[in-house]
Design an enzyme around this catalytic site. Structure first.
Site, PDB file in Angstrom:
ATOM      1  N   GLU A 171      -5.104   8.041 -11.607  1.00  6.92           N
ATOM      2  CA  GLU A 171      -6.326   7.362 -11.132  1.00  6.92           C
ATOM      3  C   GLU A 171      -7.303   7.007 -12.249  1.00  6.92           C
ATOM      4  O   GLU A 171      -8.482   7.328 -12.173  1.00  6.92           O
ATOM      5  CB  GLU A 171      -7.013   8.230 -10.057  1.00  6.92           C
ATOM      6  CG  GLU A 171      -6.078   8.560  -8.890  1.00  6.92           C
ATOM      7  CD  GLU A 171      -6.705   9.475  -7.828  1.00  6.92           C
ATOM      8  OE1 GLU A 171      -7.821   9.974  -8.042  1.00  6.92           O
ATOM      9  OE2 GLU A 171      -6.062   9.683  -6.783  1.00  6.92           O
ATOM     10  N   ASN A 212      -0.182   6.821 -12.476  1.00  9.22           N
ATOM     11  CA  ASN A 212      -0.164   7.034 -11.025  1.00  9.22           C
ATOM     12  C   ASN A 212      -1.528   6.691 -10.439  1.00  9.22           C
ATOM     13  O   ASN A 212      -2.560   7.051 -11.007  1.00  9.22           O
ATOM     14  CB  ASN A 212       0.154   8.519 -10.759  1.00  9.22           C
ATOM     15  CG  ASN A 212       0.527   8.825  -9.323  1.00  9.22           C
ATOM     16  OD1 ASN A 212       1.430   8.203  -8.767  1.00  9.22           O
ATOM     17  ND2 ASN A 212      -0.165   9.787  -8.709  1.00  9.22           N
ATOM     18  N   HIS A 248      -1.188   5.857  -0.201  1.00  6.12           N
ATOM     19  CA  HIS A 248      -2.025   6.385   0.886  1.00  6.12           C
ATOM     20  C   HIS A 248      -2.555   5.188   1.681  1.00  6.12           C
ATOM     21  O   HIS A 248      -3.540   4.561   1.292  1.00  6.12           O
ATOM     22  CB  HIS A 248      -3.206   7.186   0.330  1.00  6.12           C
ATOM     23  CG  HIS A 248      -2.787   8.438  -0.368  1.00  6.12           C
ATOM     24  ND1 HIS A 248      -2.233   9.513   0.298  1.00  6.12           N
ATOM     25  CD2 HIS A 248      -2.836   8.793  -1.677  1.00  6.12           C
ATOM     26  CE1 HIS A 248      -1.967  10.476  -0.572  1.00  6.12           C
ATOM     27  NE2 HIS A 248      -2.321  10.072  -1.773  1.00  6.12           N
ATOM     28  N   GLU A 277       3.035   9.449  -3.117  1.00  5.20           N
ATOM     29  CA  GLU A 277       2.183  10.254  -2.216  1.00  5.20           C
ATOM     30  C   GLU A 277       2.022   9.564  -0.863  1.00  5.20           C
ATOM     31  O   GLU A 277       0.913   9.509  -0.309  1.00  5.20           O
ATOM     32  CB  GLU A 277       0.784  10.464  -2.825  1.00  5.20           C
ATOM     33  CG  GLU A 277       0.785  11.010  -4.233  1.00  5.20           C
ATOM     34  CD  GLU A 277      -0.604  11.307  -4.793  1.00  5.20           C
ATOM     35  OE1 GLU A 277      -1.590  11.272  -4.042  1.00  5.20           O
ATOM     36  OE2 GLU A 277      -0.680  11.586  -6.000  1.00  5.20           O
ATOM     37  N   ASP A 279       1.425   8.460   2.709  1.00  4.41           N
ATOM     38  CA  ASP A 279       1.056   8.835   4.079  1.00  4.41           C
ATOM     39  C   ASP A 279       0.317   7.656   4.697  1.00  4.41           C
ATOM     40  O   ASP A 279      -0.155   6.762   3.978  1.00  4.41           O
ATOM     41  CB  ASP A 279       0.287  10.165   4.190  1.00  4.41           C
ATOM     42  CG  ASP A 279      -0.967  10.267   3.345  1.00  4.41           C
ATOM     43  OD1 ASP A 279      -1.490   9.231   2.895  1.00  4.41           O
ATOM     44  OD2 ASP A 279      -1.450  11.400   3.144  1.00  4.41           O
TER      45      ASP A 279
HETATM   46  C1  XIL Z   1      -5.168  16.245  -2.672  1.00  6.52           C
HETATM   47  C2  XIL Z   1      -4.539  17.436  -1.962  1.00  6.52           C
HETATM   48  O1  XIL Z   1      -3.666  16.971  -0.970  1.00  6.52           O
HETATM   49  C3  XIL Z   1      -5.611  18.311  -1.358  1.00  6.52           C
HETATM   50  O2  XIL Z   1      -5.046  19.508  -0.845  1.00  6.52           O
HETATM   51  C4  XIL Z   1      -6.684  18.649  -2.392  1.00  6.52           C
HETATM   52  O3  XIL Z   1      -7.729  19.356  -1.775  1.00  6.52           O
HETATM   53  C5  XIL Z   1      -7.219  17.383  -3.037  1.00  6.52           C
HETATM   54  O4  XIL Z   1      -6.151  16.651  -3.587  1.00  6.52           O
HETATM   55  N1  XIL Z   1      -4.464  11.677  -4.820  1.00  6.52           N
HETATM   56  C6  XIL Z   1      -3.804  12.618  -5.581  1.00  6.52           C
HETATM   57  C7  XIL Z   1      -3.552  13.966  -5.031  1.00  6.52           C
HETATM   58  O5  XIL Z   1      -3.324  12.295  -6.689  1.00  6.52           O
HETATM   59  O6  XIL Z   1      -3.531  14.963  -6.023  1.00  6.52           O
HETATM   60  C8  XIL Z   1      -4.546  14.320  -3.948  1.00  6.52           C
HETATM   61  O7  XIL Z   1      -4.160  15.552  -3.370  1.00  6.52           O
HETATM   62  C9  XIL Z   1      -4.620  13.219  -2.921  1.00  6.52           C
HETATM   63  C10 XIL Z   1      -5.060  11.921  -3.544  1.00  6.52           C
END
Ligand code: XIL
Length: 360
Positions: A171, A212, A248, A277, A279
């Site tokens: 990020e 990422n 996401h 990641e 979802d």
């Molecule tokens: C999130 C986790 O899922 C949570 O449990 C934690 O509290 C915060 O981080 N982007 C990312 C991940 O790269 O590391 C994040 O994970 C979600 C967003």
């Protein structure tokens, strides 16, 4: 038919609801078991030449037998949801806690799973001693750089040979494509990114090193900033091998355009891509129509991955709504994963199965 080529609005829930229900008989094994819904996702992914992964919540892994069994059965790649992050591994300066990370790496090894390392350099989940030290001026730029170097080197070395892909920087861009304001950029300038990749590569030359981020599924200002950065770094000989797309999504914002085109341009640079990641959240309560749209979104990302030779890894950010991070962060939203709180398979699970069965 690949769903990402179709207008998603037109997808009917019925298509997806029947997707996982087959008509195969026992005599067409091994495909038969896949069609009848018993083959785990990892077996189907293997045939498609893909790693199917999940983020792992270590507390759930320890306490919840159904969760633990499903991580082992369904996935052949795992990512630490939190336990490899800096605030966890070095809670006090010079004091390390590798217990969760070690446990995950051991768990994966026993089950023939690869591990995605997440994440080395990020603006979030940093230890308090570090952010406080920078804020009060007790840690200056030169010291910060050596702290970062030590962190990257120590963590990557510890798991040398056991991590398939590392998210080296996470990020680092804003939505408009400018570099994100963070302690790294403010104190060290933009060169911290190349430095981190060089340090990680020196510590484990075989690990594939990734950029990422989120909101970079399609072609937009942010993903173009990554493309330009990757191109420049690679021209300079910096060891950057992969582009990680978090994935996401939220159904109320629509499905991103140009996902295949985006993957293709990174592939043309000679890079790997991965969904890291995934979802797909929705405004609660869930209903059949929302779940069907969600299924189409999962399938859209999966199909884009299967459609690009550069994409060999598709990871979901948790596989059960029981432990999903979404409701805690996005008020009023949730139901973002493949299975319900009781592990019951949602249409999205069937859609992913179907996509893997169709293959590339
Ligand atoms: C999130 C986790 O899922 C949570 O449990 C934690 O509290 C915060 O981080 N982007 C990312 C991940 O790269 O590391 C994040 O994970 C979600 C967003």
């Amino acid at each position: 038919m690949k769903y990402f080529r179709m207008p998603l609005v037109g997808l009917l829930s019925a298509t997806l609801l029947v997707a996982g229900v087959g008509t195969a008989t026992a005599d067409d094994a091994p495909q038969g078991s896949a069609r009848s819904g018993t083959a785990p996702l990892r077996a189907l992914a293997d045939r498609a030449g893909l790693r199917i992964g999940t983020a792992v919540d270590m507390a759930a892994l320890a306490d919840d037998t159904a969760y633990r069994r499903m991580v082992g059965r369904e996935f052949d790649s795992v990512t630490a949801e939190n336990v490899m992050k800096w605030e966890v591994v070095e809670p006090a300066r010079g004091t390390y806690d590798w217990s969760g990370a070690d446990e995950l790496v051991r768990f994966a090894r026993e089950r023939g799973q690869v591990v995605r390392g997440h994440t080395l350099v990020w603006h979030s989940q940093l230890p308090g001693w570090l952010t406080t030290g920078v804020a009060d001026g007790s840690i200056g730029a030169a010291e910060l750089r050596s702290i970062l170097r030590k962190h990257v080197t120590t963590e990557v070395k510890r798991y040398k040979g056991r991590i398939q892909q590392w998210d080296v920087v996470n990020e680092v861009f804003e939505e408009d494509g400018s570099l994100r304001d963070s302690i790294w950029l403010r104190e060290l300038g933009p060169s911290y990114i190349a430095d981190a990749f060089r340090w990680a590569h020196a510590a484990d030359p075989k690990a594939k090193l990734f950029l990422n981020d989120y909101n970079v599924e399609g072609v937009n200002a942010k993903s173009t900033a990554y493309y330009d950065l990757a191109k420049r770094l690679r021209a300079e000989g910096v060891p950057v091998q992969g582009f990680g797309i978090q994935g996401h999504l939220a159904i109320q914002y629509g499905f991103p355009g140009d996902v295949p085109e985006n993957l293709a341009r990174f592939a043309r640079l000679g890079m790997q891509t991965a969904f890291t990641e995934v979802d797909v959240r929705m405004i609660l309560p869930a209903d059949a129509e929302k779940l069907a749209t969600q299924a189409a979104y999962f399938r859209g990302l999966l199909d884009a991955c299967l459609g690009s030779r550069s994409c060999r890894s598709f990871t979901v950010w948790g596989f059960t709504d029981k432990y999903s991070w979404v409701p805690g962060v996005f008020a009023g939203q949730g139901a973002a994963t493949l299975t319900g709180e009781d592990y019951g398979r949602k249409p999205a699970y069937a859609a992913v199965r179907e996509g893997l069965m169709e293959g590339r």
